[in-house]
Design a protein around this motif. Sequence first.
Motif, PDB file in Angstrom:
ATOM      1  N   HIS A   1      53.113  36.786  52.243  1.00 30.67           N
ATOM      2  CA  HIS A   1      51.740  36.498  52.658  1.00 30.67           C
ATOM      3  C   HIS A   1      50.860  36.548  51.404  1.00 30.67           C
ATOM      4  N   VAL A   2      50.059  35.503  51.188  1.00 37.94           N
ATOM      5  CA  VAL A   2      49.250  35.421  49.965  1.00 37.94           C
ATOM      6  C   VAL A   2      47.774  35.271  50.322  1.00 37.94           C
ATOM      7  N   VAL A   3      46.957  36.195  49.822  1.00 38.95           N
ATOM      8  CA  VAL A   3      45.507  36.094  49.982  1.00 38.95           C
ATOM      9  C   VAL A   3      44.905  35.899  48.602  1.00 38.95           C
ATOM     10  N   VAL A   4      44.082  34.863  48.470  1.00 37.38           N
ATOM     11  CA  VAL A   4      43.389  34.610  47.213  1.00 37.38           C
ATOM     12  C   VAL A   4      41.936  35.062  47.372  1.00 37.38           C
ATOM     13  N   LEU A   5      41.485  35.923  46.469  1.00 37.22           N
ATOM     14  CA  LEU A   5      40.067  36.313  46.451  1.00 37.22           C
ATOM     15  C   LEU A   5      39.454  35.754  45.175  1.00 37.22           C
TER      16      LEU A   5
ATOM     17  N   HIS B   1      36.405  33.613  49.877  1.00 36.12           N
ATOM     18  CA  HIS B   1      35.384  33.358  48.858  1.00 36.12           C
ATOM     19  C   HIS B   1      34.553  34.620  48.710  1.00 36.12           C
ATOM     20  N   GLY B   2      34.713  35.321  47.599  1.00 39.45           N
ATOM     21  CA  GLY B   2      33.966  36.564  47.434  1.00 39.45           C
ATOM     22  C   GLY B   2      34.191  37.148  46.066  1.00 39.45           C
ATOM     23  N   ASP B   3      33.477  38.257  45.843  1.00 36.79           N
ATOM     24  CA  ASP B   3      33.399  38.843  44.513  1.00 36.79           C
ATOM     25  C   ASP B   3      34.235  40.123  44.467  1.00 36.79           C
TER      26      ASP B   3
ATOM     27  N   VAL C   1      31.197  42.509  31.528  1.00 40.81           N
ATOM     28  CA  VAL C   1      31.336  43.937  31.833  1.00 40.81           C
ATOM     29  C   VAL C   1      31.398  44.122  33.355  1.00 40.81           C
ATOM     30  N   ARG C   2      30.558  43.372  34.066  1.00 39.24           N
ATOM     31  CA  ARG C   2      30.490  43.519  35.521  1.00 39.24           C
ATOM     32  C   ARG C   2      31.838  43.131  36.163  1.00 39.24           C
ATOM     33  N   THR C   3      32.304  41.932  35.885  1.00 42.85           N
ATOM     34  CA  THR C   3      33.540  41.483  36.542  1.00 42.85           C
ATOM     35  C   THR C   3      34.762  42.185  35.960  1.00 42.85           C
ATOM     36  N   ASN C   4      34.871  42.182  34.653  1.00 45.66           N
ATOM     37  CA  ASN C   4      36.135  42.622  34.048  1.00 45.66           C
ATOM     38  C   ASN C   4      36.328  44.143  34.124  1.00 45.66           C
TER      39      ASN C   4
END
Length: 362
Positions: free
Chosen positions: A29-33, A58-60, A99-102
């Motif tokens: 089962h594969v979920v892509v975020l 679709h999300g952060d 900095v926020r994402t990584n």
Amino acid sequence: MRSLLITGGSGFIGGNFVHYWTQKYPADHVVVLDALTYAGNLATLGKLCEEGRACFVHGDITDVGLVQNIFEQHGVDTVVHFAAETHVDRSIVDSSAFVRTNVLGTQVLLDAARRSWFVDGNWRDSVRFHHISTDEVYGALGPTDPPFTELTPYSPSSPYAASKAGADHLVRAYAHTYGLPITISNCSNNYGPYQFPEKLVPLMIVNALHGRALPIYGDGLQIRDWLHVEDHCVAIDRIIHANVTGETFNIGGRSEHRNIDIVRMICALIDARFADDTFLSTRFPRCPAARGVSTATLMTHVADRPGHDRRYAIDPSRIAKKLAFEPTQTLATGLRHTVDWYLAQDGWWTAVLDGSYRSVSD
Ligand code: NAD
């Protein structure tokens, strides 16, 4: 059967990995975020979601509630964490998103994994948090320095590399402090299908086909190690399936080349393709090769990037010995395949450039 959360699975390497994994392990089962930033593209996943072979969210990754819900709803037991801001030039202009994402995004994922997988004082069986990182965390090498090993001290130069180094440290700290079952891979420069045309290889191909200048930073003598993205996917697969929890692997192509030589090779490949197939001149009339002129005439030296690292090189001997991983593509075969892909898939990259792929409903 595994339940994978693949972050950044609409980007370049993540997208290739989703194709690779759903084809090789169709029962999983594969979920892509994916937040679908400028670098994310739903078209990269093709019909995988429509056909029920992957789910797209679709999300952060910094959204704590969303990430926790995904773990619970999908019973995630494996995280393959690609999502990141990745372009060094953008990190020099403004590092805040990096900095926020990584860093923060990685911490949110680590916490969600810890909450979901540590139950009644025990870690669930067969869970794994695999973090995708880069050789850029090690800093730059001189011309005769030995390549980076897994023991090379971190010395990141750019805000991008520093944010990836921060994420790597957090992942190791969660393993050390809480016992989270993690693995990390630090890979060299990737190239191949579905790469956003701001990175060296696709930028040169797309600019050449438009008859635009091919900008070479400084003297163009910066050296990178190059790995075809499909080989990177195989290496990650080996790590996830091996009993190597807590370990780090450097992944490289044994393929050090100067940037200027990469551009020359791309120009020669384009010239050869136009010579073989006259229809290309009709499809891409602004490319010099359409008039029988060498594509290399578009090469133009521009001011160097501030703090541009001169050389990166990976010693891949650990993953070669321990997991029997060797790349299958040479730079010559991989670049030919990549140029052919961009020639055939102009629908994908023209949509990326004009932003029309962004019409997403979720
Ligand atoms: P990319 O820029 O092509 O894709 C990044 C993806 O992450 C995009 O789909 C984007 O929409 C998504 N994303 C960004 N911010 C997000 C957020 N806050 N929440 C959810 N999704 C978000 O990147 P890539 O080149 O495919 O790199 C993937 C990973 O591999 C990165 O971690 C990068 O550091 C690492 N890496 C890349 C290379 C390379 O040569 N490209 C080499 C070594 C390591």
